[in-house]
Write an enzyme that holds these catalytic residues in place. Structure first.
Site, PDB file in Angstrom:
ATOM      1  N   LYS A   1       0.741  -1.338   0.061  1.00 46.89           N
ATOM      2  CA  LYS A   1      -0.057  -0.075   0.150  1.00 46.89           C
ATOM      3  C   LYS A   1       0.961   1.277  -0.013  1.00 46.89           C
ATOM      4  O   LYS A   1       2.015   1.276   0.528  1.00 46.89           O
ATOM      5  CB  LYS A   1      -1.054   0.046   1.310  1.00 46.89           C
ATOM      6  CG  LYS A   1      -1.819  -1.235   1.111  1.00 46.89           C
ATOM      7  CD  LYS A   1      -2.996  -1.088   2.267  1.00 46.89           C
ATOM      8  CE  LYS A   1      -4.118  -1.845   2.050  1.00 46.89           C
ATOM      9  NZ  LYS A   1      -5.232  -2.027   3.131  1.00 46.89           N
TER      10      LYS A   1
ATOM     11  N   TYR B   1     -12.586  -2.550  -3.626  1.00 47.50           N
ATOM     12  CA  TYR B   1     -13.296  -2.320  -2.609  1.00 47.50           C
ATOM     13  C   TYR B   1     -14.618  -2.340  -2.617  1.00 47.50           C
ATOM     14  O   TYR B   1     -15.272  -1.645  -1.647  1.00 47.50           O
ATOM     15  CB  TYR B   1     -12.638  -1.398  -1.665  1.00 47.50           C
ATOM     16  CG  TYR B   1     -11.111  -1.628  -1.314  1.00 47.50           C
ATOM     17  CD1 TYR B   1     -10.918  -2.833  -0.502  1.00 47.50           C
ATOM     18  CD2 TYR B   1     -10.084  -0.457  -1.103  1.00 47.50           C
ATOM     19  CE1 TYR B   1      -9.379  -3.113  -0.044  1.00 47.50           C
ATOM     20  CE2 TYR B   1      -8.824  -0.966  -0.899  1.00 47.50           C
ATOM     21  CZ  TYR B   1      -8.570  -2.152  -0.330  1.00 47.50           C
ATOM     22  OH  TYR B   1      -7.212  -2.369   0.199  1.00 47.50           O
TER      23      TYR B   1
ATOM     24  N   ASN C   1      -2.387  -0.291   6.839  1.00 46.73           N
ATOM     25  CA  ASN C   1      -1.941  -1.706   7.423  1.00 46.73           C
ATOM     26  C   ASN C   1      -1.218  -2.350   6.335  1.00 46.73           C
ATOM     27  O   ASN C   1      -1.099  -3.503   6.176  1.00 46.73           O
ATOM     28  CB  ASN C   1      -3.101  -2.513   7.765  1.00 46.73           C
ATOM     29  CG  ASN C   1      -4.122  -2.647   6.564  1.00 46.73           C
ATOM     30  OD1 ASN C   1      -3.999  -2.331   5.505  1.00 46.73           O
ATOM     31  ND2 ASN C   1      -5.403  -3.268   6.930  1.00 46.73           N
TER      32      ASN C   1
ATOM     33  N   HIS D   1      -2.349  -5.431   0.886  1.00 50.78           N
ATOM     34  CA  HIS D   1      -3.558  -5.987   0.625  1.00 50.78           C
ATOM     35  C   HIS D   1      -3.156  -7.376   0.438  1.00 50.78           C
ATOM     36  O   HIS D   1      -2.225  -7.642  -0.654  1.00 50.78           O
ATOM     37  CB  HIS D   1      -4.403  -5.255  -0.421  1.00 50.78           C
ATOM     38  CG  HIS D   1      -5.371  -6.059  -1.088  1.00 50.78           C
ATOM     39  ND1 HIS D   1      -6.738  -6.195  -0.601  1.00 50.78           N
ATOM     40  CD2 HIS D   1      -5.365  -7.102  -2.171  1.00 50.78           C
ATOM     41  CE1 HIS D   1      -7.231  -7.137  -1.209  1.00 50.78           C
ATOM     42  NE2 HIS D   1      -6.602  -7.550  -2.241  1.00 50.78           N
TER      43      HIS D   1
ATOM     44  N   GLU E   1      -8.654 -10.777  -8.713  1.00 56.10           N
ATOM     45  CA  GLU E   1      -7.679  -9.541  -8.493  1.00 56.10           C
ATOM     46  C   GLU E   1      -6.606  -9.665  -9.359  1.00 56.10           C
ATOM     47  O   GLU E   1      -6.383  -8.331  -9.588  1.00 56.10           O
ATOM     48  CB  GLU E   1      -7.505  -9.520  -6.914  1.00 56.10           C
ATOM     49  CG  GLU E   1      -8.559  -9.363  -6.127  1.00 56.10           C
ATOM     50  CD  GLU E   1      -8.401  -9.457  -4.559  1.00 56.10           C
ATOM     51  OE1 GLU E   1      -9.256  -8.688  -3.852  1.00 56.10           O
ATOM     52  OE2 GLU E   1      -7.076  -9.798  -4.155  1.00 56.10           O
TER      53      GLU E   1
END
Ligand code: UDP
Ligand code: MG
Length: 153
Positions: free
Chosen positions: A9, A49, A112, A115, A126
Site C-alpha cells: 500500500k 473495495y 496496514n 492488501h 484480483e
C-alpha cells in the site's frame, strides 16, 4: 500451484518497506511471478473495495490508497493464497500477531501496509484486475524440490 495478489500500500511505499515486505515472501519460498508500480484511481478502487464502498471509512480508505503509488505483486506457491493471507495478519494492525507483516510493520486498521487476496476465487479476479496476461512470467524454479516434497507438488 496457486497464484495470489499482494499490494504494497502507499503508506508502506512511503515508509520504505517495499524491500522488507518482498524479502519476507521470498524467504518463505514464494515465487514472484509479476510485479509493477502503479497509481490507483477511484474507479479501480471502487471495484477492488466494492464490499466497503458504503462504509463510513471508505473516503479515507480511498484517499489512503491513492496517496502515492502502490506496488502490485503476484506470488506463486502451493496454497499461496492462504499462506500469503496469513503472512499479512489481521486487518486491525494493532491486533495483528507479531511475525506477520501487519503485526511487525503497522499500528492501524487502515494504514496496514498490504492488501492480500482472501480466497482462490478472489485472487483470480484480483490478479486479472491489476495485471494483463503478458505481465506474468513463467521461469524455471531450480530449487522447487528443496522447497517442497514431491507429494506436495
Ligand atoms: N479498513 C478500514 N477500516 C476498517 C476495516 C478496513 O480502513 O474498519 C480498510 C483497511 O485498509 C483494510 C481494507 O479496508 O485493509 C480492506 O478491508 P478488508 O475487510 O477487506 O480487510 P483486509 O482483507 O485488507 O484484511
Ligand atoms: Mg479484504
Amino acid at each position: 500451484m496457486e497464484r495470489t495478489l499482494l499490494i504494497i500500500k502507499p503508506g508502506a511505499v512511503q515508509r520504505g518497506l517495499i524491500g522488507q515486505i518482498i524479502t519476507r515472501l521470498e524467504n518463505r519460498g514464494l515465487k514472484l511471478v509479476a510485479m509493477k508500480m502503479a497509481q490507483l484511481d477511484k474507479d479501480i478502487l471502487k471495484v477492488h473495495y466494492a464490499h466497503l464502498v458504503e462504509k463510513p471509512f471508505y473516503p479515507t480508505l480511498e484517499a489512503s490508497m491513492m496517496a502515492a503509488p502502490v506496488i502490485l505483486t503476484a506470488w506463486e506457491g502451493v496454497q499461496a493464497v492462504s499462506v500469503v493471507r496469513e503472512m499479512a495478519g489481521a486487518t486491525e494492525g494493532k491486533k495483528a500477531v507479531p511475525g506477520t507483516l501487519r503485526g511487525d510493520f503497522c499500528m492501524s486498521h487502515q494504514e496496514n501496509v498490504v492488501h492480500t487476496s482472501d480466497s482462490l476465487e478472489t485472487a483470480e479476479k484480483e490478479l486479472a484486475r491489476f495485471f494483463k496476461p503478458e505481465d506474468f512470467f513463467d521461469y524455471p524454479s531450480p530449487l522447487l524440490y528443496y522447497l517442497y516434497s514431491t507429494d506436495e507438488l
